[in-house]
Scaffold this active site. Structure first.
Site, PDB file in Angstrom:
ATOM      1  CE  LYS A   5      21.478  10.063 -29.369  1.00  0.00           C
ATOM      2  NZ  LYS A   5      21.105   8.497 -29.520  1.00  0.00           N
ATOM      3  CB  VAL A  52      23.050   8.034 -25.045  1.00  0.00           C
ATOM      4  CG1 VAL A  52      23.082   8.081 -23.755  1.00  0.00           C
ATOM      5  CG2 VAL A  52      24.217   7.923 -25.756  1.00  0.00           C
TER       6      VAL A  52
HETATM    7 MG   LIG Z   1      20.632   6.048 -32.723  1.00  0.00          MG
END
Ligand SMILES: [Mg+2]
Ligand SMILES: Nc1ncnc2c1ncn2[C@@H]1O[C@H](COP(=O)(O)OP(=O)(O)O)[C@@H](O)[C@H]1O
Length: 225
Positions: free
Chosen positions: A38, A118
């Site tokens: 991420k 994101v």
């Molecule tokens: Mg998420």
């Protein structure tokens, strides 16, 4: 490896993390080493180990290989706000070269890497660049999660067209029934299906408590693996 997927969506809060974790689980079921990334998170809780983000915790705990949080999530910001604003407030510049070097490290330890974006598709990450520029460095096929709620046809088409306009490849989409009161969900699904030239690899019903163990079984992995 080395294969991977970038999970984008029609918006924030429409099921990217639920799907990303389930996708990891589905690929792991076939005996592969699957790890996650991420690159940027916004909305974190301070702790002794640094800033902790719920998505990162979930992706990390589903990962096949133990990896430091700062590798999986090189940029973590405390307020749940637009990342470039959060970065500016703490005097940090998000650098794609740093994201890429962490990504390469994860790739070298994995058969597959699942990267969660994101927010939606095109999110500023610094003064001049957006999440689209990250994709131009990571060269990953994209899976678009569509949160099936009012307005989703427009959001799906705009996102899909923007991916194509960036000369990137959306290989599949996912219909996630995020709104339990969505009317004509089936008709909305078909309207999107007819207008995208990639397969839908999962239709996830509304679940009062979404469970990875249920979601992963819904993914038609053969279409993308
Ligand atoms: Mg998420
Ligand atoms: N199919 C679903 N049914 C019910 N709740 C869902 C479903 N998909 C996602 N959610 C819930 O919606 C919220 C947002 O999902 P999440 O995967 O975190 O979205 P994103 O990663 O796009 O921000 C979470 O609380 C999640 O558990």
């Amino acid at each position: 490896m080395n294969k991977g997927y970038f999970i984008t969506g029609t918006d924030t809060n429409i099921g990217k993390t639920e799907f990303a974790v389930a996708l990891m689980r589905a690929i792991q079921e076939r005996g592969h080493i699957v790890n996650a990334m991420k690159p940027i998170s916004a909305g974190c809780t301070p702790s002794k180990e640094g800033l902790l983000n719920d998505d990162v915790i979930r992706l990390q705990s589903q990962s096949s290989t133990e990896m430091e949080t700062s590798i999986i999530n090189p940029y973590a910001f405390e307020p749940a706000i637009a990342p470039h604003i959060a970065a500016q407030e703490v005097g940090i510049e998000v650098k794609i070269s740093h994201i890429k070097s962490n990504f390469d490290r994860i790739v070298s330890n994995s058969d597959y890497v699942v990267v969660e974006g994101v927010g939606g598709w095109c999110v500023p990450i610094n003064k001049f660049q957006t999440t689209v520029d990250i994709l131009h460095q990571l060269h990953l096929p994209i899976i678009m999660v569509v949160g099936i709620k009012l307005g989703c046809i427009n959001h799906a088409m705009i996102t899909y067209q923007a991916i194509k306009a960036a000369r990137l490849k959306c290989i599949a989409w996912v219909a996630n029934i995020i709104d339990p009161n969505m009317q004509r969900a089936k008709q909305n699904y078909h309207a999107i299906h007819e207008r995208l030239d990639c397969p839908c690899i999962a239709t996830i019903p509304y679940m009062s408590t979404p469970k990875t163990e249920e979601i992963y079984r819904l993914i038609e992995l053969d279409q993308i693996i």
